[in-house]
Scaffold this motif. Structure first.
Motif, PDB file in Angstrom:
ATOM      1  N   TRP A  68      -6.722   0.667  10.927  1.00 31.44           N
ATOM      2  CA  TRP A  68      -6.181  -0.024   9.749  1.00 31.44           C
ATOM      3  C   TRP A  68      -6.737  -1.438   9.633  1.00 31.44           C
ATOM      4  O   TRP A  68      -6.883  -2.132  10.632  1.00 31.44           O
ATOM      5  CB  TRP A  68      -4.669  -0.159   9.842  1.00 31.44           C
ATOM      6  CG  TRP A  68      -3.900   1.081   9.585  1.00 31.44           C
ATOM      7  CD1 TRP A  68      -3.271   1.857  10.514  1.00 31.44           C
ATOM      8  CD2 TRP A  68      -3.639   1.696   8.311  1.00 31.44           C
ATOM      9  NE1 TRP A  68      -2.660   2.911   9.892  1.00 31.44           N
ATOM     10  CE2 TRP A  68      -2.868   2.840   8.546  1.00 31.44           C
ATOM     11  CE3 TRP A  68      -4.012   1.378   6.998  1.00 31.44           C
ATOM     12  CZ2 TRP A  68      -2.436   3.676   7.521  1.00 31.44           C
ATOM     13  CZ3 TRP A  68      -3.582   2.212   5.980  1.00 31.44           C
ATOM     14  CH2 TRP A  68      -2.804   3.337   6.238  1.00 31.44           C
ATOM     15  N   SER A  69      -6.982  -1.868   8.417  1.00 28.91           N
ATOM     16  CA  SER A  69      -7.289  -3.284   8.176  1.00 28.91           C
ATOM     17  C   SER A  69      -6.000  -4.075   8.347  1.00 28.91           C
ATOM     18  O   SER A  69      -4.897  -3.519   8.226  1.00 28.91           O
ATOM     19  CB  SER A  69      -7.850  -3.479   6.765  1.00 28.91           C
ATOM     20  OG  SER A  69      -6.871  -3.158   5.787  1.00 28.91           O
ATOM     21  N   TRP A  73      -4.435  -2.013   3.636  1.00 29.74           N
ATOM     22  CA  TRP A  73      -4.924  -1.341   2.430  1.00 29.74           C
ATOM     23  C   TRP A  73      -6.232  -0.604   2.620  1.00 29.74           C
ATOM     24  O   TRP A  73      -6.641   0.163   1.751  1.00 29.74           O
ATOM     25  CB  TRP A  73      -5.038  -2.343   1.273  1.00 29.74           C
ATOM     26  CG  TRP A  73      -3.689  -2.816   0.860  1.00 29.74           C
ATOM     27  CD1 TRP A  73      -3.153  -4.052   1.102  1.00 29.74           C
ATOM     28  CD2 TRP A  73      -2.684  -2.066   0.188  1.00 29.74           C
ATOM     29  NE1 TRP A  73      -1.872  -4.109   0.619  1.00 29.74           N
ATOM     30  CE2 TRP A  73      -1.557  -2.900   0.041  1.00 29.74           C
ATOM     31  CE3 TRP A  73      -2.602  -0.761  -0.305  1.00 29.74           C
ATOM     32  CZ2 TRP A  73      -0.381  -2.485  -0.576  1.00 29.74           C
ATOM     33  CZ3 TRP A  73      -1.433  -0.336  -0.917  1.00 29.74           C
ATOM     34  CH2 TRP A  73      -0.345  -1.195  -1.050  1.00 29.74           C
ATOM     35  N   LEU A  74      -6.911  -0.837   3.731  1.00 31.41           N
ATOM     36  CA  LEU A  74      -8.179  -0.168   4.009  1.00 31.41           C
ATOM     37  C   LEU A  74      -8.143   0.464   5.397  1.00 31.41           C
ATOM     38  O   LEU A  74      -7.411   0.005   6.283  1.00 31.41           O
ATOM     39  CB  LEU A  74      -9.346  -1.156   3.944  1.00 31.41           C
ATOM     40  CG  LEU A  74      -9.638  -1.794   2.600  1.00 31.41           C
ATOM     41  CD1 LEU A  74     -10.700  -2.871   2.753  1.00 31.41           C
ATOM     42  CD2 LEU A  74     -10.064  -0.745   1.581  1.00 31.41           C
ATOM     43  N   MET A  90     -12.414   3.321   3.749  1.00 28.60           N
ATOM     44  CA  MET A  90     -11.788   3.971   2.598  1.00 28.60           C
ATOM     45  C   MET A  90     -10.467   3.282   2.290  1.00 28.60           C
ATOM     46  O   MET A  90      -9.919   2.565   3.128  1.00 28.60           O
ATOM     47  CB  MET A  90     -11.553   5.462   2.862  1.00 28.60           C
ATOM     48  CG  MET A  90     -10.536   5.758   3.938  1.00 28.60           C
ATOM     49  SD  MET A  90     -10.356   7.539   4.148  1.00 28.60           S
ATOM     50  CE  MET A  90      -9.779   7.620   5.838  1.00 28.60           C
ATOM     51  N   ASP A  91      -9.969   3.510   1.086  1.00 31.82           N
ATOM     52  CA  ASP A  91      -8.655   3.009   0.712  1.00 31.82           C
ATOM     53  C   ASP A  91      -7.591   3.743   1.524  1.00 31.82           C
ATOM     54  O   ASP A  91      -7.822   4.836   2.037  1.00 31.82           O
ATOM     55  CB  ASP A  91      -8.404   3.210  -0.783  1.00 31.82           C
ATOM     56  CG  ASP A  91      -9.349   2.386  -1.648  1.00 31.82           C
ATOM     57  OD1 ASP A  91      -9.945   1.413  -1.145  1.00 31.82           O
ATOM     58  OD2 ASP A  91      -9.483   2.731  -2.840  1.00 31.82           O
ATOM     59  N   ALA A  92      -6.400   3.171   1.597  1.00 33.14           N
ATOM     60  CA  ALA A  92      -5.310   3.747   2.385  1.00 33.14           C
ATOM     61  C   ALA A  92      -4.884   5.124   1.905  1.00 33.14           C
ATOM     62  O   ALA A  92      -4.262   5.880   2.651  1.00 33.14           O
ATOM     63  CB  ALA A  92      -4.112   2.799   2.387  1.00 33.14           C
ATOM     64  N   ASN A  93      -5.227   5.474   0.674  1.00 31.58           N
ATOM     65  CA  ASN A  93      -4.883   6.798   0.146  1.00 31.58           C
ATOM     66  C   ASN A  93      -6.006   7.815   0.347  1.00 31.58           C
ATOM     67  O   ASN A  93      -5.932   8.940  -0.133  1.00 31.58           O
ATOM     68  CB  ASN A  93      -4.520   6.712  -1.330  1.00 31.58           C
ATOM     69  CG  ASN A  93      -5.668   6.240  -2.199  1.00 31.58           C
ATOM     70  OD1 ASN A  93      -6.788   6.053  -1.731  1.00 31.58           O
ATOM     71  ND2 ASN A  93      -5.391   6.025  -3.470  1.00 31.58           N
ATOM     72  N   GLN A  95      -9.118   7.536  -0.781  1.00 30.46           N
ATOM     73  CA  GLN A  95     -10.071   7.499  -1.887  1.00 30.46           C
ATOM     74  C   GLN A  95     -11.118   6.403  -1.675  1.00 30.46           C
ATOM     75  O   GLN A  95     -10.945   5.512  -0.863  1.00 30.46           O
ATOM     76  CB  GLN A  95      -9.337   7.240  -3.211  1.00 30.46           C
ATOM     77  CG  GLN A  95      -8.280   8.283  -3.520  1.00 30.46           C
ATOM     78  CD  GLN A  95      -8.859   9.663  -3.685  1.00 30.46           C
ATOM     79  OE1 GLN A  95      -9.792   9.864  -4.441  1.00 30.46           O
ATOM     80  NE2 GLN A  95      -8.317  10.627  -2.942  1.00 30.46           N
ATOM     81  N   ASP A  96     -12.183   6.483  -2.452  1.00 33.85           N
ATOM     82  CA  ASP A  96     -13.210   5.444  -2.531  1.00 33.85           C
ATOM     83  C   ASP A  96     -13.810   5.087  -1.174  1.00 33.85           C
ATOM     84  O   ASP A  96     -13.871   3.924  -0.795  1.00 33.85           O
ATOM     85  CB  ASP A  96     -12.642   4.194  -3.215  1.00 33.85           C
ATOM     86  CG  ASP A  96     -13.741   3.230  -3.650  1.00 33.85           C
ATOM     87  OD1 ASP A  96     -14.868   3.689  -3.924  1.00 33.85           O
ATOM     88  OD2 ASP A  96     -13.467   2.019  -3.696  1.00 33.85           O
ATOM     89  N   ASP A  97     -14.273   6.120  -0.425  1.00 32.46           N
ATOM     90  CA  ASP A  97     -14.894   5.794   0.858  1.00 32.46           C
ATOM     91  C   ASP A  97     -16.304   5.260   0.642  1.00 32.46           C
ATOM     92  O   ASP A  97     -17.003   5.648  -0.278  1.00 32.46           O
ATOM     93  CB  ASP A  97     -14.862   6.973   1.824  1.00 32.46           C
ATOM     94  CG  ASP A  97     -15.588   8.203   1.331  1.00 32.46           C
ATOM     95  OD1 ASP A  97     -16.122   8.196   0.217  1.00 32.46           O
ATOM     96  OD2 ASP A  97     -15.630   9.176   2.097  1.00 32.46           O
TER      97      ASP A  97
END
Length: 159
Positions: A68-69, A73-74, A90-93, A95-97
């Motif tokens: 985790w960041s 959130w990342l 990637m985002d925590a969900n 997405q967007d890796d």
């Protein structure tokens, strides 16, 4: 060692390292935990907590070493989806890796700096030796910190 690679010290025992390593997989607010599971014959990153289990990665290659960041959130992680083990964020969900390293070898075990501006990791890109590297959180500025004749690996930033 300090963030610039100086003042290397040996820990008196593993407890501080083990605590810091375990904290990498727990979201800073404590609500979620990251785990790696074998899903249909492949290692994938999952997020557990708040009554929810969510598979975050699914691409046919092994994904592992999540961290985790500091803002939660990342997530930095390792993926072999391009034939070598590289660092992604990637985002925590899930997405967007985004791929941060591009090396035909091993870049592994990402760990975020306390301020979230840097990621340390180990790589064998210098003469095949495992060394501790650091980069900006966007993948730029990759620098060998340990630059040691020995193998150095599995960094964990103490937060």
């Amino acid at each position: 060692m300090k963030a610039d690679g100086s003042a290397v010290q040996r820990l008196p025992d593993r407890r501080l390292y083990d605590q810091a390593a375990a904290a990498e997989t727990v979201r800073p607010n404590g609500s979620w935990r990251l785990v790696v599971r074998n899903h249909e014959g492949n290692l994938e990153v999952w997020r557990l907590g708040e009554g929810d289990e969510r598979q975050l990665t699914s691409n046919g290659a092994a994904d592992y070493d999540p961290a985790w960041s500091p803002d939660g959130w990342l997530i930095a992680f390792v993926s072999g989806r391009f034939g070598s083990d590289d660092i992604f964020v990637m985002d925590a969900n899930g997405q967007d890796d985004r791929r941060l390293t591009y090396y035909d070898g091993y870049d592994k075990h990402p760990t975020w700096s306390p301020d979230g501006r840097h990621i340390a990791f180990w790589s064998d890109r210098q003469e095949g030796r495992r060394q501790i590297w650091v980069m900006n959180a966007d993948g730029t500025g990759q620098t060998n910190l340990s630059n040691s004749p020995a193998n150095d690996w599995d960094p964990v930033w103490v937060k």
